[in-house]
Design a protein around this motif. Structure first.
Motif, short mmCIF file in Angstrom:
data_model
loop_
_atom_site.label_atom_id
_atom_site.label_comp_id
_atom_site.label_asym_id
_atom_site.label_seq_id
_atom_site.Cartn_x
_atom_site.Cartn_y
_atom_site.Cartn_z
N MET A 1 -11.82 -29.99 10.30
CA MET A 1 -12.61 -29.18 11.19
C MET A 1 -11.91 -29.15 12.55
O MET A 1 -11.54 -30.18 13.09
N ASP A 2 -11.76 -27.95 13.09
CA ASP A 2 -11.09 -27.83 14.38
C ASP A 2 -12.08 -28.08 15.52
O ASP A 2 -13.30 -28.08 15.33
N ILE A 3 -11.56 -28.27 16.71
CA ILE A 3 -12.38 -28.64 17.87
C ILE A 3 -13.35 -27.52 18.24
O ILE A 3 -14.47 -27.79 18.68
N GLU A 4 -12.96 -26.27 18.05
CA GLU A 4 -13.86 -25.16 18.41
C GLU A 4 -15.08 -25.12 17.50
O GLU A 4 -16.19 -24.87 17.96
N THR A 5 -14.88 -25.39 16.22
CA THR A 5 -16.00 -25.45 15.28
C THR A 5 -16.92 -26.60 15.64
O THR A 5 -18.15 -26.47 15.66
N LEU A 6 -16.32 -27.73 15.94
CA LEU A 6 -17.10 -28.91 16.31
C LEU A 6 -17.88 -28.66 17.59
O LEU A 6 -19.07 -28.98 17.69
N LYS A 7 -17.24 -28.03 18.54
CA LYS A 7 -17.90 -27.71 19.81
C LYS A 7 -19.07 -26.76 19.59
O LYS A 7 -20.15 -26.94 20.19
N ASN B 1 -13.45 -31.46 26.36
CA ASN B 1 -14.06 -30.39 25.59
C ASN B 1 -15.57 -30.47 25.56
O ASN B 1 -16.21 -29.77 24.79
#
Length: 60
Positions: free
Chosen positions: A1-7, A57
């Motif tokens: 999972m990338d950081i944008e999805t997590l965010k 982030n």
């Protein structure tokens, strides 16, 4: 999972937290109040851990 999805998922979690806070204001919760408080504590722990892990982030 990338950081944008997590965010993005953290933003949803923060929105759901607000719903729980509104629910907690209801006078007729009875013993459900314990579960709502527990959910809020666990959400706060997750949000704090996210902010510690990804300080640059954080959504707030």
């Amino acid at each position: 999972m990338d950081i944008e999805t997590l965010k993005a998922r953290i933003v949803v979690l923060e929105e759901k937290r607000e719903s729980l806070l509104r629910l907690l204001e209801q006078p007729n919760l009875g013993t459900l109040r314990i579960d709502v408080n527990q959910a809020l504590e666990e959400m706060d722990d997750l949000l704090d851990e996210f902010k510690r892990t990804f300080p640059d982030n954080a959504t707030n």
